[in-house]
Design a protein around this motif. Structure first.
Motif, PDB file in Angstrom:
ATOM      1  N   THR A 167       0.809  -1.214   0.000  1.00  0.00           N
ATOM      2  CA  THR A 167       0.000   0.000   0.000  1.00  0.00           C
ATOM      3  C   THR A 167       0.842   1.262   0.000  1.00  0.00           C
ATOM      4  O   THR A 167       2.030   1.250   0.345  1.00  0.00           O
ATOM      5  CB  THR A 167      -0.928   0.042   1.231  1.00  0.00           C
ATOM      6  OG1 THR A 167      -0.116   0.068   2.422  1.00  0.00           O
ATOM      7  CG2 THR A 167      -1.858  -1.148   1.265  1.00  0.00           C
ATOM      8  N   SER A 197       0.102   5.354   1.356  1.00  0.00           N
ATOM      9  CA  SER A 197      -0.876   6.170   2.082  1.00  0.00           C
ATOM     10  C   SER A 197      -0.358   7.575   2.321  1.00  0.00           C
ATOM     11  O   SER A 197       0.838   7.787   2.530  1.00  0.00           O
ATOM     12  CB  SER A 197      -1.210   5.538   3.443  1.00  0.00           C
ATOM     13  OG  SER A 197      -1.716   4.237   3.295  1.00  0.00           O
ATOM     14  N   SER A 232      -6.960  10.135   5.809  1.00  0.00           N
ATOM     15  CA  SER A 232      -6.045   9.173   5.203  1.00  0.00           C
ATOM     16  C   SER A 232      -6.543   8.811   3.812  1.00  0.00           C
ATOM     17  O   SER A 232      -7.744   8.688   3.577  1.00  0.00           O
ATOM     18  CB  SER A 232      -5.917   7.916   6.061  1.00  0.00           C
ATOM     19  OG  SER A 232      -7.136   7.201   6.087  1.00  0.00           O
ATOM     20  N   THR A 269      -5.480   5.854   1.030  1.00  0.00           N
ATOM     21  CA  THR A 269      -4.664   4.654   0.859  1.00  0.00           C
ATOM     22  C   THR A 269      -4.964   3.998  -0.481  1.00  0.00           C
ATOM     23  O   THR A 269      -6.128   3.829  -0.847  1.00  0.00           O
ATOM     24  CB  THR A 269      -4.925   3.647   1.992  1.00  0.00           C
ATOM     25  OG1 THR A 269      -4.602   4.249   3.236  1.00  0.00           O
ATOM     26  CG2 THR A 269      -4.082   2.394   1.806  1.00  0.00           C
TER      27      THR A 269
END
Length: 237
Positions: free
Chosen positions: A153, A155, A192, A194
């Motif tokens: 990922t 982010s 956030s 992501t």
């Protein structure tokens, strides 16, 4: 329902619950998920109710397509080890009560508390995390931006030091989560974004409202309650 379960050899003894649940703090979030082409999969406003002095918290979907119509409120009563789902549809209020073990696969008392010795210095030493130096204001709180990237990922995370609310203890008690999931030891996550590097799927969360004296109270006497208890499937011999 309890008699039917017992007739099938399934224990479903009722669990105790409170007459009402009160919460002083409210955090509202906008949550959105989309696929690799930018098409929205789900989107909505999500509220968390909690009280640092009480062993309970509640979740509520107030708009969008994240919940079903009339789904209402989802209360986690840690003291009584109960999950309470309150709903209202066509003017009728109803509630279902389950033992926490029915949801999480075991007795909550057996769940290990997570003891974290992370400090800002230790956490920022993670080679996957870096502070960008950018700042912005979210829901009235000044935030600093951090970037996180690993093999799976990527982010962008915005953290504030000005919001003094620590909800990590709730998640420590309920779920065996890691630090990234439960929050940061020195601040509060306000936003956030992501991206899953394999699928291209994108998830977004932003706090849109913080209320420190919300005074929300939910009285269970207003609902027709069905208490299914802690359903335990008998072991096969």
């Amino acid at each position: 329902m309890q008699r039917m379960l017992k007739g099938l050899g399934i224990a479903g003894d009722p669990v105790p619950i409170e007459e009402s649940y009160s919460f002083d703090n409210l955090i509202q979030m906008h949550i959105k998920s989309s696929d690799k082409n930018g098409k929205t999969d789900s989107e909505g406003e999500f509220v968390t109710h909690f009280n640092p002095q009480a062993n309970s918290m509640a979740y509520e979907v107030i708009s969008g397509n994240m919940g079903q119509p009339g789904q209402g409120l989802f209360i986690i009563d840690i003291k009584n080890e109960a999950i309470i789902i309150l709903s209202e549809e066509k003017g009728e209020k109803a509630g279902l009560v389950y033992g926490i073990g029915s949801f999480f696969g075991g007795d909550i008392q057996e769940t290990e508390d997570i003891q974290s010795d992370e400090t800002p210095e230790n956490f920022l030493a993670n080679p996957n995390l870096s502070k960008t130096g950018r700042t912005k204001t979210i829901a009235g709180y000044k935030c600093d931006e951090y970037k996180y990237s690993d093999e799976e990922t990527e982010s962008n995370i915005w953290i504030t030091n000005d919001l003094k609310l620590d909800t990590r203890d709730y998640f420590n008690t309920l779920f065996k989560t890691n630090m990234y999931a439960k929050g940061f030891p020195w601040g509060y996550m306000m936003e956030s974004t992501t991206i899953d590097k394999q699928s291209g799927e994108k998830s977004f969360m932003q706090v849109t409202k913080v209320v420190n004296n919300s005074g929300r109270r939910f009285s269970l006497s207003d609902y027709k309650i069905t208490n299914l208890g802690s359903v335990k499937i008998p072991e096969q011999k």
